[in-house]
Motif scaffolding. Structure first.
Motif, PDB file in Angstrom:
ATOM      1  N   SER B  61       0.953  -1.080   0.041  1.00  0.00           N
ATOM      2  CA  SER B  61      -0.081   0.090   0.037  1.00  0.00           C
ATOM      3  C   SER B  61       1.034   1.377   0.118  1.00  0.00           C
ATOM      4  N   TYR B  62       0.577   2.075  -0.685  1.00  0.00           N
ATOM      5  CA  TYR B  62       1.532   3.452  -0.963  1.00  0.00           C
ATOM      6  C   TYR B  62       0.290   4.674  -0.671  1.00  0.00           C
ATOM      7  N   SER B  63       0.755   5.531  -0.018  1.00  0.00           N
ATOM      8  CA  SER B  63      -0.249   6.727   0.222  1.00  0.00           C
ATOM      9  C   SER B  63      -0.337   7.758  -1.165  1.00  0.00           C
ATOM     10  N   ILE B  64      -1.347   8.393  -1.296  1.00  0.00           N
ATOM     11  CA  ILE B  64      -1.465   9.117  -2.604  1.00  0.00           C
ATOM     12  C   ILE B  64      -0.873  10.497  -2.289  1.00  0.00           C
ATOM     13  N   GLY B  65      -0.001  11.061  -2.866  1.00  0.00           N
ATOM     14  CA  GLY B  65       0.592  12.100  -2.348  1.00  0.00           C
ATOM     15  C   GLY B  65      -0.144  13.506  -3.199  1.00  0.00           C
ATOM     16  N   SER B  66      -0.916  13.284  -4.210  1.00  0.00           N
ATOM     17  CA  SER B  66      -1.285  14.395  -4.905  1.00  0.00           C
ATOM     18  C   SER B  66      -2.912  14.631  -4.374  1.00  0.00           C
ATOM     19  N   ALA B  67      -3.299  15.737  -4.431  1.00  0.00           N
ATOM     20  CA  ALA B  67      -4.819  16.119  -4.253  1.00  0.00           C
ATOM     21  C   ALA B  67      -5.490  15.562  -5.697  1.00  0.00           C
ATOM     22  N   TRP B  68      -6.821  15.617  -5.794  1.00  0.00           N
ATOM     23  CA  TRP B  68      -7.381  15.294  -6.960  1.00  0.00           C
ATOM     24  C   TRP B  68      -8.475  16.264  -7.362  1.00  0.00           C
ATOM     25  N   SER B  69      -8.518  16.700  -8.677  1.00  0.00           N
ATOM     26  CA  SER B  69      -9.699  17.405  -9.102  1.00  0.00           C
ATOM     27  C   SER B  69      -9.990  16.821 -10.639  1.00  0.00           C
ATOM     28  N   SER B  70     -11.314  16.907 -11.295  1.00  0.00           N
ATOM     29  CA  SER B  70     -11.291  16.291 -12.276  1.00  0.00           C
ATOM     30  C   SER B  70     -11.455  17.443 -13.340  1.00  0.00           C
ATOM     31  N   PRO B  71     -10.871  17.090 -14.548  1.00  0.00           N
ATOM     32  CA  PRO B  71      -9.870  16.345 -14.670  1.00  0.00           C
ATOM     33  C   PRO B  71      -8.555  16.839 -14.217  1.00  0.00           C
TER      34      PRO B  71
END
Lengths: 87, 250
Positions: B61-71
């Motif tokens: 398992s690896y943590s996601i470092g980025s925030a997310w917005s679409s797209p």
């Protein structure tokens, strides 16, 4: 020994339950401690992991993957509490 | 019925590496393009699976470092090399732009921060435990949220600071964001205190007072997480507002 916590079980438990079980509250069958599944102490890693109660350290669940099947032993959970869908 | 049940299962996907950034000598960030990525919350992680030619599989398992917005549908993983690791040396040393990685997610709904949570936030990271906390800092910025954020970041030496330039820039540009470093082995020239581990004085001085009822996220190696959580509780913080995530080292 690698030790993680219940957060790391999210993918494997999602695969079985189709909902996120790491946010569910468990009641330990041994000591009655209650907490989020994410707070379980995790030993070993896939394909074989053991999750223990953070309070009494007894086994809460075991998850083993072998031969294309997954085996989940939940003997240490007296109760699991999850939000209902749509609730 | 069967079909519906099957389609609800979490599927393994293929992500393509579109960018690589060296963060420190032992940490790098992989930018992955994942088709149909459903988006993620700050603090969630993904599972990565490697399969050897003989069929042997290793999953981490690896943590996601980025925030997310679409797209766009990109996901960033920041991975630290563990010299005796089965998966991390492949991700930090071998993978190149254009390579494909098998993954599933996002998963985990417990160690997450949503911009709809109004209390101040205290982030406490040890080593690469900063990764999911950085996702929260980036999400705060992306959402133009104004909740006060404090990051206490414990790291061995100044050279081991991940996202160093970005943190400096964000502290300068984003009101309500503070960062305090704790150096455990070597402090920068002129640093006011000798190297030390995070302690009650650090958390008392640089954390929020307990009465602020902050949302607190602690991520790092097991001993770091447990020591930090114990100190916070001893200082009077509400255990129910402290969320922890331990990552595996050796």
């Amino acid at each position: 020994m690698n030790m993680l916590d219940g957060n790391a079980l999210a993918g494997d438990l999602d695969d079985i339950f189709t909902v996120d079980v790491t946010t569910a509250r468990f009641v330990c069958a041994t000591c009655g401690h209650s907490g989020a599944m994410a707070t379980l102490r995790l030993f070993g890693r896939t394909p074989a992991s053991v999750a223990r109660c953070p309070s009494c350290t007894e086994v809460v669940l075991c998850l083993v993957k072998a031969d294309g099947r997954v085996f989940l032993d939940t003997r240490g959970i007296a109760r699991l509490e999850l939000p209902m869908s749509g609730a | 019925m069967t079909q519906a049940a099957v389609s609800r299962r979490l599927n393994w996907r293929i992500g393509t590496v579109t960018g690589i950034r060296a963060e420190t000598p032992s940490i790098r960030t992989l930018v992955l393009d994942v088709p149909d990525w459903p988006g993620h919350l700050a603090g969630q992680h993904i599972d990565v699976r490697l399969t050897a030619p003989d069929g042997y599989q290793a999953q981490r398992s690896y943590s996601i470092g980025s925030a997310w917005s679409s797209p766009p549908g990109t996901v960033e993983l920041t991975v630290q090399r563990l010299d005796d690791g089965e998966v991390s040396p492949y991700l930090t040393d071998t993978v190149e732009v254009g390579d494909q990685v098998e993954l599933r997610g996002p998963v985990g709904g417990w160690f997450v921060w949503r911009e709809t949570q109004t209390p101040p936030v205290l982030l406490i990271g040890g080593g690469s435990g900063v990764v999911p906390l950085m996702a929260m800092i980036r999400q705060r910025s992306l959402a133009k949220a104004t909740q006060p954020f404090r990051l206490i970041y414990s790291v061995r030496t100044p050279e081991d600071v991940c996202y160093a330039q970005e943190l400096r820039d964000r502290v300068r540009d984003e009101a309500g964001l503070d960062v305090r470093f704790v150096y455990t082995r070597k402090a920068p020239e002129g640093w006011a205190e000798p190297p030390k581990r995070i302690d009650a004085a650090t958390l008392n001085t640089y954390g929020w007072p307990p009465e602020f009822m902050a949302e607190t996220f602690v991520c790092g190696p097991t001993s770091f997480v447990e020591t930090t959580a114990d100190i916070l509780i001893a200082l009077g913080h509400d255990a129910r507002r402290i969320r922890t995530e331990r990552f595996g080292g050796k």
